[in-house]
Design a protein around this motif. Sequence first.
Motif, PDB file in Angstrom:
ATOM      1  N   ILE A 253       0.898  -0.841  -0.004  1.00 47.98           N
ATOM      2  CA  ILE A 253      -0.476   0.086  -0.222  1.00 47.98           C
ATOM      3  C   ILE A 253       0.856   1.503  -0.214  1.00 47.98           C
ATOM      4  CG2 ILE A 253      -1.813   1.066   1.205  1.00 47.98           C
ATOM      5  CD1 ILE A 253      -2.464  -1.634   2.635  1.00 47.98           C
ATOM      6  N   GLY A 254       0.114   2.195  -0.914  1.00 52.08           N
ATOM      7  CA  GLY A 254       1.787   2.970  -0.977  1.00 52.08           C
ATOM      8  C   GLY A 254       0.893   4.465   0.030  1.00 52.08           C
ATOM      9  N   THR A 255       1.703   5.819   0.504  1.00 54.51           N
ATOM     10  CA  THR A 255       1.721   6.747   1.009  1.00 54.51           C
ATOM     11  C   THR A 255       2.352   7.619   0.227  1.00 54.51           C
ATOM     12  OG1 THR A 255       3.505   6.040   2.469  1.00 54.51           O
ATOM     13  CG2 THR A 255       1.571   4.990   3.900  1.00 54.51           C
ATOM     14  N   PHE A 256       2.329   8.570   0.511  1.00 57.14           N
ATOM     15  CA  PHE A 256       2.592  10.053  -0.099  1.00 57.14           C
ATOM     16  C   PHE A 256       3.963  10.204   0.541  1.00 57.14           C
ATOM     17  CE2 PHE A 256      -1.873  10.253  -1.483  1.00 57.14           C
ATOM     18  CZ  PHE A 256      -2.132  10.979  -2.545  1.00 57.14           C
ATOM     19  N   SER A 257       5.090  10.236   0.121  1.00 59.95           N
ATOM     20  CA  SER A 257       6.092  11.241   0.601  1.00 59.95           C
ATOM     21  C   SER A 257       6.593  12.472   0.934  1.00 59.95           C
ATOM     22  CB  SER A 257       7.377  10.316  -0.356  1.00 59.95           C
ATOM     23  OG  SER A 257       8.543  11.155   0.885  1.00 59.95           O
ATOM     24  N   ASP A 258       6.714  13.035   2.292  1.00 58.76           N
ATOM     25  CA  ASP A 258       6.325  14.113   1.838  1.00 58.76           C
ATOM     26  C   ASP A 258       8.297  14.384   1.951  1.00 58.76           C
ATOM     27  OD1 ASP A 258       7.194  12.874   4.392  1.00 58.76           O
ATOM     28  OD2 ASP A 258       6.467  13.809   5.990  1.00 58.76           O
ATOM     29  N   ARG A 259       9.111  13.020   2.627  1.00 55.43           N
ATOM     30  CA  ARG A 259      10.458  13.502   1.964  1.00 55.43           C
ATOM     31  C   ARG A 259      11.524  14.417   1.048  1.00 55.43           C
ATOM     32  NH1 ARG A 259       8.672  10.823   6.448  1.00 55.43           N
ATOM     33  NH2 ARG A 259       9.617   9.270   7.168  1.00 55.43           N
ATOM     34  N   GLY A 260      10.686  14.058  -0.513  1.00 56.25           N
ATOM     35  CA  GLY A 260      11.002  14.812  -1.631  1.00 56.25           C
ATOM     36  C   GLY A 260      10.051  15.605  -1.542  1.00 56.25           C
TER      37      GLY A 260
END
Length: 911
Positions: free
Chosen positions: A571-578
């Motif tokens: 399941i995918g999660t939004f990345s705040d890193r990039g």
Amino acid sequence: MEHPHRSRALRLAVAAALATLAASAGTAHAASSSAALCDGEGFQSILSPSAAAFDARAAWVDRRTLAWPGARADARTRLYHAKNAALTAPAGGKVGGADGFLPLDATAAALPERLRYLGEGPVFALREADVARIAGLHRGALLLVSEAADGTVLDATRVQVAGALDDLYAAAEAVPDLGATPRTGGTTFKLWAPTARQVAVCTYDQGTGPSRAATPLRFDPKSGVWSATLAGNLDGKYYRYAVDVHVPGAGIVRNLVTDPYSVSLATDSRRSYIADLASPRLKPAGWDSDAPPAKVAAQPDMSIYELHVRDFSIGDATVSAANRGKYTAFLESGSDGMRHLRALSQAGLTDVHLLPVYDIGSIPEKGCVTPAPAGAADSDAQQKLIGDSKLADCYNWGYDPYHYSAPEGSYSTDPADGGKRVIEFRQMVQALHRAGLRVGMDVVYNHTYTAGQDEKSVLDRVVPGYYHRLDAKGAIERSTCCENTATEHRMMGKLMVDSSVLWTQAYHIDSFRFDLMGHQPRSVMETLQRRVNAAAGRHVNLIGEGWNFGEVADGKCFVQASQLALNGSGIGTFSDRGRDAVRGGGAGDSGRDMVTRQGYVNGLVYDPNGGIQHSPADLLKAADLVRVGLAGTLRTYPLQVYTGEMRELQRIDYGGQPAGYASEPGEVVNYVENHDNQTLYDLNVLRLPASTSTADRARVQVLAAAINAFSQGVAYFHAGFDILRSKSLDRNSFESGDWFNRLDWTYRDNYFGTGLPPAADNGKDYALFRPLLANPAFKPAPADIAFTRDAFRDLLRIRASSTLFRLRTAGDVGQRLRFYNTGPAQVPTVIAGRLDGAGYQGAGFKSVLYLLNVDKAARSIDVPQETGRAWKLHPVHASPAAADRRASEARYDPATGRFTIPPRTAVVFVE
């Protein structure tokens, strides 16, 4: 919705209704006429008032045991009960109004992990002889009392019910057909309401007008489900339930309420609609043969365009007036908007994700208004008009779920017809599929629009106190902005799963985006994944916001469906890193932080805007975080960081968390803009130096898109990103009306400088915003918009041209992706990534090398490993139709391995 920063729509009070009590208590449904029982509105009457209200500082563990951290060790503990809810327990006095009590014994049982929020304290148990009585007693008032030997009340509390109901009625989880099921031989109604005293179904011929019948339902003590089968197929009729139930603080209440399992509704959700969703009458022509385009073989293939149904067409003059803002706008294939979507599809876009399209509590479906503001670019007149009409206007993002499994009526051409919205929703899906686009849905199971006895509350008026997550005093948690649901409870989890299955099966939804998914248990999300896959006969893609905050943070209540806890689930999660590295700052920036916290593409160190002085190390760290995103944010991917060390991405710091958190590339969603917060164009107005030309602002937008397109994992873009969308600096346009949310498919205007954005979320920054909005130099020309549009499509073509941009596994990424120009001697404004295509299915090239130069000047890097290679420009760049002619000026010297990249340019070489 990323953070709990939204204000609420106005909530209707029930004080007036509570003031009117029924003349007689406990009137049986069988003795009531249909009209008397069914033809009122919402909250009907109190059959027996409550004598007092208490906090709920204790909780049932299961049907027999309960935990009360505040219990007195030197006192006796009893569970008092009263059928007619008249219990009193004044401190220092005696319990009054009770029908009796059940003695409780302290046990050595430990407090379960899921109840730790109560605090440490004793666990009590019913005596064996009393366990069989407890189910019936839950239909009245229960009060836990700590008292002295002489019966003097020392303390008293209600008990949170979920643990008991989940244990007593576990069989309900397997009931397959809650709601209304019309068949030729009869129509069956099923409602889970285990604490109700009586339930009747009220049926109606129309969405308005008198009832046709009131029929008592029968109770199943194993499942807690009330049911009845009425003669005849009632497909196309309407219904509500009359539920007599004990409501803490109110008494025994008769609620006239819609069905939590409604599949459609009358105008403004006043009545539930009976529908056989498999009936030919609700299917547009060709529906049974409708299928999604075969564009996504694995989750990293997804490239998503996040779109609001009303935004899409409300300002499109090429759409007929009756269809603007409606599902049916998507049927007008010759409109500017549909031409835009088809062009994106042909370039390689795979999915359109629709902002909420389930039944929304905050949009009037009848008689809503559309204000027409006017004023100067920096005027506050526009936002004042929007603010004055926001409760009556036709606009809201829709993060206000009312009925989870019914289409929203304001997007239908006729919300009064419960069948029309079903057909038109299906027509929309069909039209998008025919345009070559899969259809995703933004779903919000983490909270309800309202709760308690509010007119627009559904769940709490059927099973009070069950469906929401409570705090240590029994109040509903609101960390998500609104009343948090408790999907860790069996029947709330079941509702979420069943609803998702319905959308998959009945509406051919291809993927889901879960709002604040970190507030759901991972186990329930994995169950949901299995169920929707089985319903679709294929894999249904799940992505969501995996933010870790609130009362569930760090696994306090359960293993969350959050960034750090979902690895291995697929399941995918939004990345705040990039995201944060690319655009700078964070999601909650305000004031001068919006200006000073520059990011990798908008000037950090190399093009300062007069804000705080950043160090060269800040730029190096940002470049490393951009590479983290390009490598799919994978835990174990090794990267040479700016200090020269080799580190796995999980050992790179991101605000105290591991920068790399995913196990596979499909578990990360890469983005730089979505509906939350300012658009990237607006952020760049704030963060780029004021002297930056609009042509360069367009190039910066394309650089951000390129990073997203080249990153391993799912690529996600907000609608209008590709045409420099502005919301006039609005950081939270959820109820800012059509004015601040407009899209221009003619590509003449991006709507920057259309007034100061709404004061509620932006007023504190008006002094900062005014001179920017008034400055015409920030307004892009149509040529800037056209360049961004076409360059964005070229990036989609490049991403679609090779599976190397969409690697399937972490092993593939580790084996095939290599970064050059890293470590302490790097040119920090240039990123270079090489992808090895040897033997890889769908690679299309022997090798691919992408380079991004974010600097204002041309930059060169030497890559000795690439001397003597046959690198040439990607065919998209080399085409005479290429949008970014500057990319064709990039140079490679095979003798030295030197690559020279023009300023603010993304370029791809292939071998």
